[in-house]
Design a protein around this motif. Structure first.
Motif: not given
Length: 599
Positions: A423-430, A446-450, A460-469
């Motif tokens: 298996y190849t690591c996720s493309t969302n892994c740094e 940036p912008g991904y978790t899990g 829109n649920r973050l306090e600073w209300n910005c796009n983390l990407k």
């Protein structure tokens, strides 16, 4: 299948299966004398047919003339011919002759498969040479190459060679004088007995197709042991499984033999493709017995014989001789002895042992799943999945997570994980880097978790209300509302704003605490002063009332002070409001107003 129609195909495939099933169901009684096996399909070849139910010769009897090997099922071509020393074919292993050479004349040309010799225990065949002639009329012998000699026990040896042609004379040069007791030339075993048959038509109810595989070679048509068709005939034989065939023998009837002239014999594999064919070239001569020798042909499933007139067959024998390295009733078992040194029954010769990864009397048992090698003494690597590996060399069947390689000896690289690193690591892994065992990303983009960084933030649920990407603000704070500032001062303001907010909140909190303390102190001080002022005011009022008793109170003008300046000493300025008739006191210390109603 050439000229074989759909009706014949059904006979070849479905009829044999049905007959086999019926035989399995109907075998409730013991076999007739001279037969044995689960389906009574093996013919006894002991002297006087003296076999037990398992085919073993009774009363110390031996194989009948022309037969040898396990259960006397293998035809001996040496006994069917002649030898330079007759003592070698007397079927007595205790009578021996001292000699260096032995020549065997075969009755006709045969495919040479293997030779078995019996000799004194102390003799060696290390200098043995073998030569053959295709016919007795050849001027010289041709050396046989690729000789292999295997030892079954102290006195028995098997000799294999590569001739690649049919031969009629065999000469053995032992290289020195030895004490030789017996010579057998393996002609294979008859596998046609009691197998499934059919023919294009029946001449009456007696001369049916099965009479050609009943083991009776009587060529008298009146004996009732021959087949017969009404007209131009076809006879077919089907095996339960594909076999390895090298010889066919056809027994003609004793009279009217011309009907078999020019016959054609064809063999097919399971896919109904032709694997061997032969046409009798003798259109003007007859024979009691026809022997058709073919190169060893694997995968023979169906045999068909066609004639140009009514077809009569008193017996058909089909011989199978296993190639080197194979054994069993249908040559279906592979030899796992060292260097393929098996006898016809699969046992290892005396000087050999089981191959690496195998064990048991016939070396047919593979090592247990977690062991491998010689005598199954080596344990599979712990990096093998379930610690299972190939029984011969120990190569892992599968690897545990995080390992790869034939023996799972290598760790996965940073970008792969799982069993065998498939298996190849996720493309969302740094940098596509993850844990080699479970695939968990070491760090997400940036912008991904899990676990696999496959879950996005809800901005829109973050306090600073910005796009983390990309850092783009959805709504800037009031002091950064310039339309051109999409990043709110390159995201730096986000940090500053947060810092300022925290600082201001701290200042407000501290100020509130100080104010509360001050108010508490002020309230206490103001109460004391009010008490003193109230007492003094009462005294003044009493004095004023006393004076009023003596004289009238003078009238006042608007804006004039009805009190004298002596009250300024108390820090109080009292203003009279004619509408509300209240005295409002301003307390300079507490910054707090109190209403005192006029008396």
């Amino acid at each position: 299948m050439g000229n074989i129609g759909l009706e014949n195909m059904a006979r070849h495939i479905f009829l044999p299966i049905l007959v086999l099933w019926l035989r399995c169901v109907c075998i409730l009684a013991a076999c007739l004398s001279g037969w044995f096996g689960s389906n009574c399909q093996y013919k006894c070849h002991c002297i006087d047919n003296n076999c037990d139910i398992n085919g073993l010769c009774l009363d110390e009897s031996t194989c009948a003339s022309g037969w040898f090997g396990p259960l006397c099922q293998y035809q001996d071509l040496a006994q069917l011919g002649s030898t330079s020393t007759t003592i070698l074919t007397d079927r007595d292993d205790t009578t021996c002759a001292n000699l260096q050479y032995s020549t065997i004349n075969l009755a006709r040309r045969y495919e040479l498969t293997s030779i078995r010799v019996k000799l004194k225990a102390d003799d060696s065949l290390s200098e043995l040479r073998l030569a053959v002639k295709e016919t007795v009329y050849n001027s010289s012998f041709t050396p046989c190459t690729g000789i292999t000699i295997t030892q079954f026990n102290d006195s028995t040896r098997y000799i294999y060679c590569s001739c690649n042609k049919t031969v009629q004379m065999v000469q053995i040069d032992f290289g020195k004088t030895i004490s030789l007791c017996t010579v057998n030339i393996n002609g294979g075993r008859n596998v046609a007995l009691k197998q499934m048959t059919w023919q294009s038509s029946d001449y009456g109810t007696v001369y049916t197709s099965d009479k050609a595989v009943d083991g009776n070679t009587d060529n008298r048509i009146a004996s009732g042991s021959c087949t017969h068709t009404e007209d131009k005939g076809i006879w077919g034989l089907t095996f339960p499984i594909p076999l390895y065939i090298n010889r066919y023998i056809l027994y003609n009837r004793g009279d009217v033999q011309f009907r078999l002239r020019g016959f054609t014999l064809t063999s097919y594999n399971f896919s109904q493709q032709i694997v061997f064919t032969y046409t009798d070239p003798n259109l003007n001569t007859d024979a009691d017995v026809y022997i058709v020798t073919s190169p060893p042909t694997p995968s023979v499933y169906y045999v068909e014989i066609r004639s140009t007139s009514a077809l009569t067959l008193c017996e058909v024998e089909v011989f199978e001789a296993c190639p080197f390295g194979w054994f069993g009733p249908s040559c279906q078992y592979k030899c796992h002895c060292t260097n393929n040194y098996c006898d016809v029954s699969g046992g290892c010769y005396g000087g050999s042992s089981c191959d690496s990864g195998w064990f048991g009397p016939l070396c047919q048992n593979a090592c247990p799943a977690t062991f491998y090698g010689d005598n199954c003494t080596h344990k599979c690597s712990t990096h093998c999945l379930d610690q299972t590996c190939e029984n011969v060399n120990g190569k892992c069947v599968d690897c545990i997570s995080g390992r790869t390689g034939e023996f799972c000896e290598q760790d996965c690289d940073n970008t792969h994980y799982g069993p065998g690193c498939i298996y190849t690591c996720s493309t969302n892994c740094e940098n596509l880097q993850c844990d080699s065992i479970n695939g968990q990303c070491k760090k997400c983009l940036p912008g991904y978790t899990g676990h696999f960084c496959n879950t996005t933030f809800e901005s829109n649920r973050l306090e600073w209300n910005c796009n983390l990407k990309d850092g783009r603000c959805y709504n800037c704070t009031e002091i950064y509302q310039e339309p051109s500032k999409e990043l709110c001062h390159e995201r730096l303001i986000e940090g500053i704003g947060i810092g300022i907010g925290i600082t201001c909140a701290a200042v407000v909190l501290i100020t509130a605490i100080v104010c509360i303390i001050c108010r508490c102190k002020s309230r206490k001080l103001g109460n004391n002063m009010n008490t003193e002022a109230h007492t003094k005011s009462n005294e003044n009022l009493k004095e004023s009332q006393t004076a009023n008793n003596d004289q009238d109170i003078p009238s006042t003008k608007a804006g004039s002070n009805p009190y004298d300046d002596n009250n300024k000493e108390n820090g109080q300025y009292e203003n009279f409001d004619p509408d509300y008739k209240e005295i409002v006191e301003y307390e300079s210390i507490g910054m707090e107003s109190t209403n005192i109603h006029s008396l």
